[in-house]
Design a protein around this motif. Sequence first.
Motif, PDB file in Angstrom:
ATOM      1  N   LYS A 128      44.685  39.496  44.230  1.00  0.00           N
ATOM      2  CA  LYS A 128      44.753  38.739  45.487  1.00  0.00           C
ATOM      3  C   LYS A 128      43.438  38.033  45.828  1.00  0.00           C
ATOM      4  O   LYS A 128      43.387  37.243  46.750  1.00  0.00           O
ATOM      5  CB  LYS A 128      45.126  39.679  46.641  1.00  0.00           C
ATOM      6  CG  LYS A 128      46.505  40.306  46.461  1.00  0.00           C
ATOM      7  CD  LYS A 128      46.922  41.095  47.694  1.00  0.00           C
ATOM      8  CE  LYS A 128      48.273  41.766  47.488  1.00  0.00           C
ATOM      9  NZ  LYS A 128      48.190  43.222  47.509  1.00  0.00           N
ATOM     10  N   THR A 129      42.368  38.376  45.123  1.00  0.00           N
ATOM     11  CA  THR A 129      41.097  37.751  45.480  1.00  0.00           C
ATOM     12  C   THR A 129      40.841  36.528  44.619  1.00  0.00           C
ATOM     13  O   THR A 129      41.302  36.450  43.485  1.00  0.00           O
ATOM     14  CB  THR A 129      39.911  38.739  45.328  1.00  0.00           C
ATOM     15  OG1 THR A 129      38.704  38.042  45.636  1.00  0.00           O
ATOM     16  CG2 THR A 129      39.793  39.298  43.923  1.00  0.00           C
ATOM     17  N   ASP A 130      40.091  35.567  45.190  1.00  0.00           N
ATOM     18  CA  ASP A 130      39.727  34.423  44.354  1.00  0.00           C
ATOM     19  C   ASP A 130      38.323  34.610  43.782  1.00  0.00           C
ATOM     20  O   ASP A 130      37.773  33.721  43.166  1.00  0.00           O
ATOM     21  CB  ASP A 130      39.837  33.104  45.134  1.00  0.00           C
ATOM     22  CG  ASP A 130      39.145  33.204  46.487  1.00  0.00           C
ATOM     23  OD1 ASP A 130      38.489  34.241  46.742  1.00  0.00           O
ATOM     24  OD2 ASP A 130      39.251  32.249  47.287  1.00  0.00           O
ATOM     25  N   LYS A 131      37.745  35.799  43.998  1.00  0.00           N
ATOM     26  CA  LYS A 131      36.428  36.065  43.405  1.00  0.00           C
ATOM     27  C   LYS A 131      36.594  36.371  41.926  1.00  0.00           C
ATOM     28  O   LYS A 131      37.641  36.861  41.511  1.00  0.00           O
ATOM     29  CB  LYS A 131      35.773  37.249  44.110  1.00  0.00           C
ATOM     30  CG  LYS A 131      35.430  36.898  45.553  1.00  0.00           C
ATOM     31  CD  LYS A 131      34.578  37.938  46.188  1.00  0.00           C
ATOM     32  CE  LYS A 131      34.177  37.471  47.579  1.00  0.00           C
ATOM     33  NZ  LYS A 131      33.559  38.533  48.351  1.00  0.00           N
ATOM     34  N   PRO A 132      35.555  36.099  41.128  1.00  0.00           N
ATOM     35  CA  PRO A 132      35.676  36.369  39.694  1.00  0.00           C
ATOM     36  C   PRO A 132      35.837  37.868  39.413  1.00  0.00           C
ATOM     37  O   PRO A 132      35.057  38.678  39.926  1.00  0.00           O
ATOM     38  CB  PRO A 132      34.362  35.852  39.107  1.00  0.00           C
ATOM     39  CG  PRO A 132      33.484  35.522  40.246  1.00  0.00           C
ATOM     40  CD  PRO A 132      34.295  35.435  41.475  1.00  0.00           C
ATOM     41  N   VAL A 133      36.876  38.201  38.641  1.00  0.00           N
ATOM     42  CA  VAL A 133      37.110  39.587  38.233  1.00  0.00           C
ATOM     43  C   VAL A 133      36.978  39.647  36.714  1.00  0.00           C
ATOM     44  O   VAL A 133      37.586  38.844  36.004  1.00  0.00           O
ATOM     45  CB  VAL A 133      38.522  40.059  38.643  1.00  0.00           C
ATOM     46  CG1 VAL A 133      38.803  41.453  38.090  1.00  0.00           C
ATOM     47  CG2 VAL A 133      38.676  40.050  40.157  1.00  0.00           C
ATOM     48  N   GLN A 156      37.404  51.472  48.173  1.00  0.00           N
ATOM     49  CA  GLN A 156      36.218  50.889  47.544  1.00  0.00           C
ATOM     50  C   GLN A 156      36.510  49.550  46.913  1.00  0.00           C
ATOM     51  O   GLN A 156      35.693  48.636  46.967  1.00  0.00           O
ATOM     52  CB  GLN A 156      35.709  51.824  46.468  1.00  0.00           C
ATOM     53  CG  GLN A 156      35.118  53.009  47.091  1.00  0.00           C
ATOM     54  CD  GLN A 156      34.415  53.841  46.081  1.00  0.00           C
ATOM     55  OE1 GLN A 156      34.586  53.630  44.894  1.00  0.00           O
ATOM     56  NE2 GLN A 156      33.628  54.748  46.530  1.00  0.00           N
ATOM     57  N   VAL A 157      37.668  49.466  46.286  1.00  0.00           N
ATOM     58  CA  VAL A 157      38.034  48.191  45.655  1.00  0.00           C
ATOM     59  C   VAL A 157      38.129  47.129  46.744  1.00  0.00           C
ATOM     60  O   VAL A 157      37.653  46.007  46.584  1.00  0.00           O
ATOM     61  CB  VAL A 157      39.360  48.325  44.876  1.00  0.00           C
ATOM     62  CG1 VAL A 157      39.837  46.962  44.391  1.00  0.00           C
ATOM     63  CG2 VAL A 157      39.187  49.264  43.684  1.00  0.00           C
ATOM     64  N   GLN A 158      38.707  47.518  47.889  1.00  0.00           N
ATOM     65  CA  GLN A 158      38.846  46.572  48.992  1.00  0.00           C
ATOM     66  C   GLN A 158      37.476  46.099  49.487  1.00  0.00           C
ATOM     67  O   GLN A 158      37.243  44.912  49.706  1.00  0.00           O
ATOM     68  CB  GLN A 158      39.628  47.219  50.151  1.00  0.00           C
ATOM     69  CG  GLN A 158      40.063  46.221  51.220  1.00  0.00           C
ATOM     70  CD  GLN A 158      40.796  45.014  50.632  1.00  0.00           C
ATOM     71  OE1 GLN A 158      41.797  45.156  49.935  1.00  0.00           O
ATOM     72  NE2 GLN A 158      40.285  43.805  50.872  1.00  0.00           N
ATOM     73  N   ILE A 159      36.538  47.045  49.626  1.00  0.00           N
ATOM     74  CA  ILE A 159      35.190  46.675  50.089  1.00  0.00           C
ATOM     75  C   ILE A 159      34.521  45.767  49.057  1.00  0.00           C
ATOM     76  O   ILE A 159      33.870  44.785  49.400  1.00  0.00           O
ATOM     77  CB  ILE A 159      34.334  47.928  50.339  1.00  0.00           C
ATOM     78  CG1 ILE A 159      34.919  48.728  51.505  1.00  0.00           C
ATOM     79  CG2 ILE A 159      32.895  47.538  50.662  1.00  0.00           C
ATOM     80  CD1 ILE A 159      34.265  50.076  51.699  1.00  0.00           C
ATOM     81  N   VAL A 217      34.046  48.613  39.651  1.00  0.00           N
ATOM     82  CA  VAL A 217      35.103  49.461  40.217  1.00  0.00           C
ATOM     83  C   VAL A 217      35.970  50.029  39.097  1.00  0.00           C
ATOM     84  O   VAL A 217      35.939  49.544  37.966  1.00  0.00           O
ATOM     85  CB  VAL A 217      35.996  48.677  41.218  1.00  0.00           C
ATOM     86  CG1 VAL A 217      35.171  48.107  42.352  1.00  0.00           C
ATOM     87  CG2 VAL A 217      36.762  47.556  40.518  1.00  0.00           C
ATOM     88  N   GLY A 218      36.753  51.046  39.429  1.00  0.00           N
ATOM     89  CA  GLY A 218      37.649  51.630  38.432  1.00  0.00           C
ATOM     90  C   GLY A 218      37.850  53.115  38.694  1.00  0.00           C
ATOM     91  O   GLY A 218      37.213  53.700  39.568  1.00  0.00           O
ATOM     92  N   ARG A 219      38.746  53.705  37.904  1.00  0.00           N
ATOM     93  CA  ARG A 219      39.028  55.141  38.030  1.00  0.00           C
ATOM     94  C   ARG A 219      37.794  55.943  37.645  1.00  0.00           C
ATOM     95  O   ARG A 219      36.883  55.426  37.018  1.00  0.00           O
ATOM     96  CB  ARG A 219      40.172  55.512  37.074  1.00  0.00           C
ATOM     97  CG  ARG A 219      41.496  54.898  37.412  1.00  0.00           C
ATOM     98  CD  ARG A 219      42.557  55.342  36.433  1.00  0.00           C
ATOM     99  NE  ARG A 219      42.315  54.859  35.072  1.00  0.00           N
ATOM    100  CZ  ARG A 219      42.006  55.628  34.043  1.00  0.00           C
ATOM    101  NH1 ARG A 219      41.867  56.934  34.182  1.00  0.00           N
ATOM    102  NH2 ARG A 219      41.821  55.101  32.847  1.00  0.00           N
ATOM    103  N   MET A 240      45.522  44.791  43.688  1.00  0.00           N
ATOM    104  CA  MET A 240      44.577  44.409  44.746  1.00  0.00           C
ATOM    105  C   MET A 240      43.678  43.264  44.278  1.00  0.00           C
ATOM    106  O   MET A 240      43.430  42.311  45.011  1.00  0.00           O
ATOM    107  CB  MET A 240      43.707  45.613  45.131  1.00  0.00           C
ATOM    108  CG  MET A 240      44.494  46.728  45.788  1.00  0.00           C
ATOM    109  SD  MET A 240      43.446  48.175  46.056  1.00  0.00           S
ATOM    110  CE  MET A 240      42.454  47.603  47.422  1.00  0.00           C
ATOM    111  N   LEU A 241      43.200  43.370  43.026  1.00  0.00           N
ATOM    112  CA  LEU A 241      42.246  42.377  42.529  1.00  0.00           C
ATOM    113  C   LEU A 241      42.881  41.009  42.298  1.00  0.00           C
ATOM    114  O   LEU A 241      42.202  39.991  42.345  1.00  0.00           O
ATOM    115  CB  LEU A 241      41.584  42.878  41.240  1.00  0.00           C
ATOM    116  CG  LEU A 241      40.642  44.072  41.408  1.00  0.00           C
ATOM    117  CD1 LEU A 241      40.168  44.571  40.047  1.00  0.00           C
ATOM    118  CD2 LEU A 241      39.438  43.710  42.269  1.00  0.00           C
TER     119      LEU A 241
END
Length: 433
Positions: free
Chosen positions: A109-114, A75-78, A8-10, A106-107
Motif C-alpha cells: 500500500k505504500t509508494d515508498k521504495p520497498v 512496526q511495519v506501519q511505523i 522490517v520482518g519476522r 501492508m507494504l
Amino acid sequence: MGSIVAIVGRPNVGKSTLYNRLIGERQAIINDTSGVTRDRQYGQTFWNGKTFTVVDTGGFVKNSDDIFEAAIRLQVQIAIDEAAVIIFMTDVMTGITDLDEQITNMLRKTDKPVIVAVNKVDNHSRMLMANEFWSLGFEQTFFLSSINGGGTGDLLDVVAENITDLPEDKSEFPRFAVVGQPNVGKSSFINALVGEERNIVTDIAGTTRDAIHTKYNKFGKEFLLIDTAGIRKKNRVHEDLEFYSVMRAVKAIEEADVCFLIIDATDGVEAQDMNIISILQRRNKGLVILVNKWDLIEKETNTAKEYKETLTNRIAPFNDVPILFISVLEKQRIFKAVEAGMEVYENRNRRITTSVLNETLQEAIGSYPPPSYKGHFAKIKYVTQLPTYYPAFAFFCNNPKYVKEAYRQYIENYWRKKFNFTGVPISIFFRKK
C-alpha cells in the motif's frame, strides 16, 4: 529529510546480521533466541556518497506470542510512515510464511521504495528455492548470504539511489532540538522554556509534517524549537514505542543546528544516548548535555564535579561539550541551558580568516611537529576553512598518508582550545598539495 532506512520482518530472519553488515560494526548482540537484539538498534552508514540512518526494528519487540504479530505489524506501519526506504527481510529456509504475507499486504500500500532481502541463500539449491519470493511482487528483490555478506553491496546501491541527501537549509534563527530517552523530561523542559504564555510563542507550521517548530522570543533570545516530543496525540499507541521515539530523534537531529540531549541524573548516559551522540556528531550538529532531575541526587555521594568527570570520560573522544545540571521541575538553570545552546550555535558558525588559521598552524607545528612515519615526515604547508555550515578545515601537505590519527587528534584539540569550538564536532581533512 529522507534518510531513515528501516529493516522490517519476522524474528530470526537475520535482521541484526544485515544491520551489522550495513553499519559495519558488530553492534547488535546476535543470538538465535527471539528478541535478543537489545543493544543498539540504529546507527549510520555511508554508501555511494550518501549518509543514512539504518534502524533495525527487530530489537524493539518484547516477545510474547499474543502481542507478538501485532507488534511486528505496528512496526511495519511505523516504518511505512517514517522511513525513506524499507528493507523487508525474509528467510529462504522457512519460505513465505503467513506473517510474511501480512507484511507484504501492508507494504504493497505504500509508494515508498520497498526492497525485499531473501536471507541465507548460501548455495545453489537455496538459490532455486529463493525464486519463490519473486511471487511477493516486489521489483527490487535481492538474495543475500548472511554468512559471508554476499549481495549486500547491490542492495546498498539501490538503497542509496533512493535516499535524498538534502543540503542543509539556512534558517534565519537558530534551530534547537530536544532529544533523549522517553521520560527524561523533554516535554517538561520545552514547557518550562516556553511557559504557558502562548501569546509570545507562535506555532510556525513546520516545513515538514514531522516536527512542530515553535518560535521562542524572550529575554532577547530568538530561536526555533523543534519539538518532537508531543506530536500526533491521536496515535497514542506510537508514543510508547521506543522505535517510534528513535525515528523521531533522528529526524529532529537532521532539522536542528544544535541538540539538547537530556539525560536522567539517576540513570546517567545509556547506550541509546551514546547512539544519539554519534549520529549528531556524524551529522556535524552542535550538542549541549542537560542532566535533568539533579534535585533527586544525593549530593553527599555524588558531586556535580565527579558526575561531570564520569560523563566526560563516557562520551570521549567528543567530550568538549557543555554539561549543565538542571531540574525541569524546579525550573533550575533552564535559562542557562538556552545560553549554552546559543553559544554552541555561535561556535558552529564561526569563520576564521586564513591568515589567523595559518599563524595558529605554525604555533601548533612549532610546539609539536608531525612525528615521522616509516622514516618520512609530513610537511603541512597551509590550512583553509571550508565553506560548510559547520567547522571544517583542509590542511594541505606533501603526503596525507604520513599524518596519523594521533596527530589529527592533536591538531583538533589545539583548534578547539584556540578558537572555542565547544559543543561542536569539527572536521579536519589532510589533502595533498
